[in-house]
Design a protein around this motif. Structure first.
Motif, PDB file in Angstrom:
ATOM      1  N   ASP A   1       0.827  -1.208   0.000  1.00 50.07           N
ATOM      2  CA  ASP A   1       0.000   0.000   0.000  1.00 50.07           C
ATOM      3  C   ASP A   1       0.861   1.257   0.000  1.00 50.07           C
ATOM      4  O   ASP A   1       0.571   2.235  -0.700  1.00 50.07           O
ATOM      5  CB  ASP A   1      -0.928   0.002   1.220  1.00 50.07           C
TER       6      ASP A   1
ATOM      7  N   VAL B   1       0.965   4.202  -2.964  1.00 48.44           N
ATOM      8  CA  VAL B   1       0.715   5.629  -2.736  1.00 48.44           C
ATOM      9  C   VAL B   1       1.674   6.465  -3.573  1.00 48.44           C
ATOM     10  O   VAL B   1       1.275   7.416  -4.261  1.00 48.44           O
ATOM     11  CB  VAL B   1       0.858   5.978  -1.239  1.00 48.44           C
TER      12      VAL B   1
ATOM     13  N   SER C   1      -3.966   9.726  -7.497  1.00 43.93           N
ATOM     14  CA  SER C   1      -3.907   9.646  -6.036  1.00 43.93           C
ATOM     15  C   SER C   1      -5.262   9.380  -5.408  1.00 43.93           C
ATOM     16  O   SER C   1      -5.341   8.932  -4.257  1.00 43.93           O
ATOM     17  CB  SER C   1      -3.331  10.943  -5.460  1.00 43.93           C
ATOM     18  N   GLU C   2      -6.340   9.642  -6.159  1.00 50.42           N
ATOM     19  CA  GLU C   2      -7.672   9.414  -5.611  1.00 50.42           C
ATOM     20  C   GLU C   2      -7.923   7.942  -5.275  1.00 50.42           C
ATOM     21  O   GLU C   2      -8.808   7.617  -4.480  1.00 50.42           O
ATOM     22  CB  GLU C   2      -8.751   9.921  -6.583  1.00 50.42           C
ATOM     23  N   GLU C   3      -7.137   7.029  -5.880  1.00 46.59           N
ATOM     24  CA  GLU C   3      -7.283   5.609  -5.566  1.00 46.59           C
ATOM     25  C   GLU C   3      -6.702   5.269  -4.193  1.00 46.59           C
ATOM     26  O   GLU C   3      -6.951   4.199  -3.656  1.00 46.59           O
ATOM     27  CB  GLU C   3      -6.609   4.758  -6.645  1.00 46.59           C
ATOM     28  N   VAL C   4      -5.905   6.147  -3.636  1.00 47.18           N
ATOM     29  CA  VAL C   4      -5.296   6.065  -2.306  1.00 47.18           C
ATOM     30  C   VAL C   4      -4.206   5.001  -2.260  1.00 47.18           C
ATOM     31  O   VAL C   4      -3.021   5.299  -2.160  1.00 47.18           O
ATOM     32  CB  VAL C   4      -6.338   5.818  -1.190  1.00 47.18           C
ATOM     33  N   ASN C   5      -4.592   3.739  -2.298  1.00 49.82           N
ATOM     34  CA  ASN C   5      -3.632   2.634  -2.310  1.00 49.82           C
ATOM     35  C   ASN C   5      -4.340   1.380  -2.806  1.00 49.82           C
ATOM     36  O   ASN C   5      -5.528   1.427  -3.158  1.00 49.82           O
ATOM     37  CB  ASN C   5      -2.996   2.420  -0.918  1.00 49.82           C
TER      38      ASN C   5
ATOM     39  N   LYS D   1      -7.299  -0.035  -0.319  1.00 47.00           N
ATOM     40  CA  LYS D   1      -8.443   0.875  -0.306  1.00 47.00           C
ATOM     41  C   LYS D   1      -9.212   0.794  -1.619  1.00 47.00           C
ATOM     42  O   LYS D   1     -10.447   0.671  -1.632  1.00 47.00           O
ATOM     43  CB  LYS D   1      -7.951   2.304  -0.074  1.00 47.00           C
ATOM     44  N   HIS D   2      -8.492   0.846  -2.725  1.00 49.50           N
ATOM     45  CA  HIS D   2      -9.132   0.826  -4.042  1.00 49.50           C
ATOM     46  C   HIS D   2      -9.834  -0.503  -4.293  1.00 49.50           C
ATOM     47  O   HIS D   2     -11.002  -0.539  -4.720  1.00 49.50           O
ATOM     48  CB  HIS D   2      -8.074   1.081  -5.121  1.00 49.50           C
TER      49      HIS D   2
END
Length: 301
Positions: free
Chosen positions: A254, A258, A267-271, A274-275
């Motif tokens: 993760d 990032v 970056s909206e996917e975060v990691n 999370k995605h």
């Protein structure tokens, strides 16, 4: 942007007069005719390519993937190269040599536009030189059963579904390796299952078949970077499945993602966790089960 220009000449001029960066998305829609938006305007493919290159010649930061998009538009695949790729997929092994895989090769622009829409608006499908649909095909095996006066039942079982889908994946793997070895780029499309019944109707797929996945093929301008992967220890398990360090490995991955997602402006996917979990908390293609049953994959056995 549409308020400023009415024709191609005015559009070219406006690139040097107006601050058009805020209109980037509208410019994208205007120049690429994907046929996905009602009332969308379009220019010719070659003019679209020229305009995009002109747009980013003003010192505006160019998206990393832009040249790859444009190259998909500019270059067709020679027949002999395409045939080699298709034959590589044909040569892949299948369960019991049942050969329950068929390909539908789509080059027609209007058909690809329709498929792009059915896939949820994926531009690769509309603009790649070739789109190949991988079909789990128990129709042709049912014809073999008819010839031998026996009743085919495998398509009614979970085992049959797994076999058909797995063999499609094996065939696609062979095609991907062949395509990339010949300098082509690929984009796998799982969204073909989003509106599977409409795909079936559009391409005339018979009973006992199902559209499993698709592959866009074209010439990229350069070799894009592979996304970072989870550590090999999460993928390769020796002797027995190893669970001990999976959580720690995922957390480390993760962190790596990032940084990678920041580099590619996603970056909206975060990691990764999370995605992935945000998608897998829902059944994202809920119509698949109904279409499978309608096609004869009743899952009774």
């Amino acid at each position: 942007l549409g308020n400023h220009v009415d024709n191609l000449l005015d559009l070219r001029t406006s690139l040097f007069i107006y601050d058009i960066l805020p209109f980037e998305n509208e410019f994208y829609t205007w120049t690429y005719h994907y046929g996905l938006i009602d009332g969308q305007r379009c220019v010719t493919t070659q003019n679209a390519i020229s305009l995009w290159r002109l747009f980013y010649s003003k010192g505006i930061k160019k998206p990393q993937i832009l040249e790859q998009w444009l190259n998909y538009l500019e270059k067709d695949i020679p027949e002999d190269v395409l045939q080699t790729i298709l034959e590589a997929a044909h040569a892949m092994p299948t369960s019991i040599n049942g050969q329950q895989v068929s390909l539908v090769v789509v080059r027609d622009k209007d058909t690809r536009l329709n498929l792009a829409r059915l896939c949820g608006g994926q531009p690769w499908v509309a603009k790649a030189a070739v789109f190949v649909l991988f079909v789990a095909d128990f129709y042709k095996t049912s014809l073999a059963a008819d010839l031998n006066k026996v009743k085919q039942v495998i398509h009614e079982s979970a085992e049959g579904e797994l076999v058909g889908f797995l063999d499609c994946g094996i065939s696609m793997g062979g095609m991907i390796i062949a395509a990339e070895s010949l300098g082509l780029g690929i984009v796998p499309i799982g969204g073909i299952r989003k509106e599977a019944q409409s795909v079936i109707d559009l391409l005339g797929l018979p009973k006992y078949t199902f559209p499993v996945n698709g592959l866009c093929i074209g010439y990229p301008a350069d070799l894009s970077q592979q996304k970072p992967r989870l550590p090999l220890a999460t993928f390769i398990h020796y002797e027995k499945y190893q669970r001990a360090n999976l959580v720690e490995d995922i957390q480390d991955y993760d962190k790596q993602m990032v940084s990678y997602l920041k580099q590619i402006n996603r970056s909206e996917e975060v990691n990764w966790s999370k995605h992935t979990s945000s998608i897998y908390q829902n059944v994202y293609f809920p119509n698949v089960v109904t279409t499978l049953k309608d096609q004869g994959f009743t899952h009774k056995k």
